[in-house]
Write an enzyme that holds these catalytic residues in place. Structure first.
Site, PDB file in Angstrom:
ATOM      1  N   ALA A 136       9.711  -1.858 -29.765  1.00 28.90           N
ATOM      2  CA  ALA A 136      10.812  -1.880 -30.730  1.00 28.90           C
ATOM      3  C   ALA A 136      11.287  -0.495 -31.124  1.00 28.90           C
ATOM      4  CB  ALA A 136      10.378  -2.658 -31.971  1.00 28.90           C
ATOM      5  N   GLY A 137      10.932   0.515 -30.333  1.00 25.78           N
ATOM      6  CA  GLY A 137      11.343   1.882 -30.680  1.00 25.78           C
ATOM      7  C   GLY A 137      12.846   2.040 -30.528  1.00 25.78           C
TER       8      GLY A 137
ATOM      9  N   ARG B 242      16.465   9.154 -27.722  1.00 19.91           N
ATOM     10  CA  ARG B 242      16.636  10.218 -26.721  1.00 19.91           C
ATOM     11  C   ARG B 242      17.113   9.698 -25.357  1.00 19.91           C
ATOM     12  NH1 ARG B 242      11.370  13.443 -26.648  1.00 19.91           N
ATOM     13  NH2 ARG B 242      10.538  11.727 -27.889  1.00 19.91           N
TER      14      ARG B 242
ATOM     15  N   GLN C  58       9.768  -6.525 -35.527  1.00 14.58           N
ATOM     16  CA  GLN C  58       9.558  -5.402 -36.451  1.00 14.58           C
ATOM     17  C   GLN C  58      10.793  -5.319 -37.342  1.00 14.58           C
ATOM     18  OE1 GLN C  58       8.752  -1.630 -34.537  1.00 14.58           O
ATOM     19  NE2 GLN C  58       8.983  -0.498 -36.448  1.00 14.58           N
TER      20      GLN C  58
ATOM     21  N   ASN D  99      -2.647  11.793 -25.543  1.00 15.63           N
ATOM     22  CA  ASN D  99      -2.732  10.362 -25.812  1.00 15.63           C
ATOM     23  C   ASN D  99      -1.686   9.642 -24.982  1.00 15.63           C
ATOM     24  OD1 ASN D  99      -2.703   7.813 -27.027  1.00 15.63           O
ATOM     25  ND2 ASN D  99      -1.430   8.535 -28.748  1.00 15.63           N
TER      26      ASN D  99
ATOM     27  N   ARG E  45      29.658 -11.153   1.667  1.00 13.03           N
ATOM     28  CA  ARG E  45      29.739 -11.451   0.231  1.00 13.03           C
ATOM     29  C   ARG E  45      29.016 -12.760  -0.072  1.00 13.03           C
ATOM     30  NH1 ARG E  45      35.823 -11.434  -0.737  1.00 13.03           N
ATOM     31  NH2 ARG E  45      35.123 -12.247  -2.739  1.00 13.03           N
TER      32      ARG E  45
ATOM     33  N   LYS F  19      32.987 -14.218   3.408  1.00 12.29           N
ATOM     34  CA  LYS F  19      32.653 -14.734   2.079  1.00 12.29           C
ATOM     35  C   LYS F  19      32.539 -16.251   2.132  1.00 12.29           C
ATOM     36  CE  LYS F  19      35.146 -16.543  -0.712  1.00 12.29           C
ATOM     37  NZ  LYS F  19      36.179 -17.110  -1.589  1.00 12.29           N
TER      38      LYS F  19
ATOM     39  N   ASN G  10      34.400 -17.654  19.375  1.00 11.79           N
ATOM     40  CA  ASN G  10      34.695 -16.224  19.414  1.00 11.79           C
ATOM     41  C   ASN G  10      35.981 -15.959  18.652  1.00 11.79           C
ATOM     42  OD1 ASN G  10      33.873 -13.576  20.892  1.00 11.79           O
ATOM     43  ND2 ASN G  10      36.105 -13.705  20.992  1.00 11.79           N
TER      44      ASN G  10
ATOM     45  N   ALA H 174      47.315 -15.159  20.608  1.00 14.28           N
ATOM     46  CA  ALA H 174      47.356 -13.933  19.809  1.00 14.28           C
ATOM     47  C   ALA H 174      48.576 -13.940  18.897  1.00 14.28           C
ATOM     48  CB  ALA H 174      47.397 -12.717  20.737  1.00 14.28           C
TER      49      ALA H 174
HETATM   50  C1  UD1 Z   1       3.642   8.014 -28.903  1.00 17.16           C
HETATM   51  C2  UD1 Z   1       2.361   8.512 -29.606  1.00 17.16           C
HETATM   52  C3  UD1 Z   1       1.893   9.787 -28.929  1.00 17.16           C
HETATM   53  C4  UD1 Z   1       1.646   9.519 -27.454  1.00 17.16           C
HETATM   54  C5  UD1 Z   1       2.885   8.926 -26.813  1.00 17.16           C
HETATM   55  C6  UD1 Z   1       2.583   8.445 -25.436  1.00 17.16           C
HETATM   56  C7  UD1 Z   1       2.508   7.840 -31.953  1.00 17.16           C
HETATM   57  C8  UD1 Z   1       2.767   8.285 -33.321  1.00 17.16           C
HETATM   58  N1  UD1 Z   1       2.632   8.773 -30.987  1.00 17.16           N
HETATM   59  O1  UD1 Z   1       4.655   8.994 -29.096  1.00 17.16           O
HETATM   60  O2  UD1 Z   1       0.677  10.241 -29.512  1.00 17.16           O
HETATM   61  O3  UD1 Z   1       1.292  10.721 -26.795  1.00 17.16           O
HETATM   62  O4  UD1 Z   1       3.364   7.778 -27.548  1.00 17.16           O
HETATM   63  O5  UD1 Z   1       3.745   8.079 -24.786  1.00 17.16           O
HETATM   64  O6  UD1 Z   1       2.180   6.680 -31.738  1.00 17.16           O
HETATM   65  N2  UD1 Z   1       7.888   1.689 -30.969  1.00 17.16           N
HETATM   66  C9  UD1 Z   1       8.090   0.545 -31.698  1.00 17.16           C
HETATM   67  N3  UD1 Z   1       8.545   0.641 -32.967  1.00 17.16           N
HETATM   68  C10 UD1 Z   1       8.814   1.843 -33.566  1.00 17.16           C
HETATM   69  C11 UD1 Z   1       8.602   3.011 -32.815  1.00 17.16           C
HETATM   70  C12 UD1 Z   1       8.129   2.919 -31.521  1.00 17.16           C
HETATM   71  O7  UD1 Z   1       7.860  -0.561 -31.192  1.00 17.16           O
HETATM   72  O8  UD1 Z   1       9.246   1.846 -34.709  1.00 17.16           O
HETATM   73  C13 UD1 Z   1       7.436   1.575 -29.558  1.00 17.16           C
HETATM   74  C14 UD1 Z   1       8.412   2.200 -28.581  1.00 17.16           C
HETATM   75  O9  UD1 Z   1       9.323   1.209 -28.098  1.00 17.16           O
HETATM   76  C15 UD1 Z   1       7.531   2.719 -27.479  1.00 17.16           C
HETATM   77  C16 UD1 Z   1       6.207   2.983 -28.179  1.00 17.16           C
HETATM   78  O10 UD1 Z   1       6.254   2.302 -29.399  1.00 17.16           O
HETATM   79  O11 UD1 Z   1       7.341   1.753 -26.466  1.00 17.16           O
HETATM   80  C17 UD1 Z   1       5.977   4.471 -28.432  1.00 17.16           C
HETATM   81  O12 UD1 Z   1       7.038   4.958 -29.247  1.00 17.16           O
HETATM   82  P1  UD1 Z   1       7.714   6.373 -28.999  1.00 17.16           P
HETATM   83  O13 UD1 Z   1       8.729   6.581 -30.046  1.00 17.16           O
HETATM   84  O14 UD1 Z   1       8.116   6.516 -27.603  1.00 17.16           O
HETATM   85  O15 UD1 Z   1       6.478   7.346 -29.312  1.00 17.16           O
HETATM   86  P2  UD1 Z   1       6.200   8.765 -28.695  1.00 17.16           P
HETATM   87  O16 UD1 Z   1       6.953   9.778 -29.469  1.00 17.16           O
HETATM   88  O17 UD1 Z   1       6.367   8.744 -27.257  1.00 17.16           O
END
Ligand code: UD1
Ligand code: MG
Length: 458
Positions: free
Chosen positions: A12-13, A17, A73, A172, A333, A351, A377, A423
């Site tokens: 859910a990130g 970027r 989330q 990590n 197609r 097609k 042909n 033809a």
């Molecule tokens: C995170 C770790 C970092 C690690 C890295 C590995 C933390 C604080 N940091 O950083 O130590 O080295 O991953 O790739 O955990 N996500 C959610 N909800 C949120 C935020 C994120 O579901 O609110 C999910 C994202 O979709 C992603 C994962 O969590 O799949 C990691 O989130 P991301 O923001 O990419 O963390 P990093 O900065 O990469």
């Protein structure tokens, strides 16, 4: 016998970027969304239950397999908030594997290794780490004087971060095994940092409580990489592509210029097939054995039999039987079915048509909504006029029929078996079996024309 474990995938990130209107975890790696790679690895490692954390309305949940539970989330930012959102779905006890949806290449072997370390060491938390990647942007593993994991220091923002910390190479990988009860207890106490609740905040708290926090170190770079932007996506894609090509190569497929070839995950290719330069195989494509595909050929969602040749061609949603020849520059197609030993040649578009066994359409033709019989042909420049401006109609060219160059067929119309077409004809009425269809003005020759012109010009 390994114990049952639940898997929680954080997906859910915001992924800002990526600079994309699409959620990060839906971006494909070799044709498959990142999140599916992660779920497939979890399943292959024997996950009993998979819970995926998504954002309400982000579209991620819609594409997930039915046996994956979704937890939304709704509040808070950060990986800690993501994990908390799944608390109810995961339950209070038992081993829990937490995965990041942005590590698409994580292998099931690596998950199994991590779970084994966690179990055999009797740990409360086990963190997957590596020293093989460029550590910039990842969380670094900070150890105490005794070498035990102390905490994870985020290094996405480097201002104010000490040289000593930036010198740490062990990072990590966002993949963890936890005892669920201890995780929830610690996570309840993790505060916010820069507006985010970090999952990694649990480790110092666990240590304070006397829980065992350990790491599982891997050297497997190709399974480790995380994706935070499209440069990372390119890196993951390149590694995944190499893995896919190597699997095919081991199974007996030759690649003449592997660096120029794209083969998406899930494509099947038979033994002794050669894939030429600049060729792309996509989607649910299946290719038989002994084929020659490429150079310069793109195939999407097609089924090809054995010993098919396809040179410089574009094929989408078509079926090609054994021994057929396509190209150079054939365009198939959706709904094109090319029969055994048939030939579709240069600048020919087909097609929604059946091309019979051994039938030939060798040059410069458009065949749409047509049945071409066995052994027929179709000469150069034949066009089916399948559309009257409102609806599509079918053309039938009977088996063993022989058409002349530059003929057109105003559908619906039928050319009989063994019939001939003169033809330049525009065929608007059915041609009986064995007949000659001819429809063109009689030729008129104007005698002495050149001499007359010369005289007139003086
Ligand atoms: C995170 C770790 C970092 C690690 C890295 C590995 C933390 C604080 N940091 O950083 O130590 O080295 O991953 O790739 O955990 N996500 C959610 N909800 C949120 C935020 C994120 O579901 O609110 C999910 C994202 O979709 C992603 C994962 O969590 O799949 C990691 O989130 P991301 O923001 O990419 O963390 P990093 O900065 O990469
Ligand atoms: Mg990340």
């Amino acid at each position: 016998m390994s114990e049952r474990f639940t898997v929680l995938v954080m997906a859910a990130g915001r992924g800002t970027r990526m600079r994309s209107s699409m959620p990060k975890v839906l971006h494909p790696v070799c044709g498959k969304p990142m999140i599916e790679w992660v779920i497939d690895a979890a399943r292959a490692a024997g996950a009993a239950e998979v819970v995926c954390v998504t954002r309400p309305g982000d579209g991620v949940a819609a594409g997930l397999p039915d046996d994956v539970q979704v937890a939304e989330q709704r509040e808070g930012e950060g990986t800690g908030a993501a994990v908390l959102a799944a608390r109810q779905a995961v339950g209070e006890a038992g081993p829990l594997l937490v995965l990041s949806g942005d590590h698409p290449l994580l292998s099931h072997e690596l998950i199994t290794g991590l779970m084994k370390t966690h179990r055999t060491q009797g740990a409360t938390a086990t963190i997957l780490t590596t020293e093989e990647l460029d550590p910039a942007g990842y969380g670094r593993i900070v150890r105490d004087g005794g070498g035990a994991v102390d905490r994870i220091a985020e290094t996405k923002h480097t201002e104010g971060v000490s040289e000593a910390l930036l010198a740490i190479r062990e990072i990590n990988l966002g993949t963890y095994a936890f005892e669920a009860g201890a995780l929830w207890a610690a996570l309840d106490e993790v505060g916010e940092d820069r507006g985010e609740r970090y999952l990694t905040g649990v480790f110092p708290l666990m240590r304070e409580r006397g829980n065992t926090v350990i790491s599982h170190l891997t050297r497997d770079v190709s399974s480790s990489i995380g994706v935070n932007d499209r440069v990372g996506l390119m890196d993951a894609d390149r590694l995944a592509q190499r893995r896919i090509l190597e699997d095919h190569a081991r199974a007996g497929v030759s690649f003449l210029a592997p660096d120029s070839v794209r083969v998406e995950v899930g494509v099947e290719i038979g033994q002794d097939t050669t894939i030429g330069p600049a060729t792309t195989l996509r989607g649910a494509t299946r290719i038989g054995s002994g084929c020659e595909i490429g150079p310069g050929t793109t195939i999407t969602d097609c089924v090809l039999g054995d010993h098919v040749t396809a040179l410089h061609s574009l094929l989408t949603d078509a079926v090609v039987d054994d021994g057929a020849w396509l190209g150079p520059f054939a365009y198939l197609r959706p709904g094109a079915h090319i029969g055994e030993g048939a030939k579709i040649g240069t600048f020919v578009e087909v097609k929604n048509s059946e091309i019979g066994t051994r039938a030939k359409v060798p040059h410069l033709s458009y065949i749409g909504d047509t049945d071409v019989g066995e052994g027929a042909n179709v000469a150069a420049g034949n066009i089916t006029a399948n559309y009257d401006g409102f609806a599509k109609h079918r053309t039938v060219i009977g088996k063993e029929a022989k058409t002349g160059v530059n003929a057109s067929y105003v559908a619906p119309v039928r050319v009989g078996e063994g019939a001939y077409i003169a033809a330049g004809s525009v065929i608007t009425e059915d041609v009986p079996d064995g007949a000659l269809g001819i429809s063109r003005p009689d030729q008129k020759n104007v005698e002495g024309y050149a001499e007359r012109v010369e005289k007139e010009r003086g």
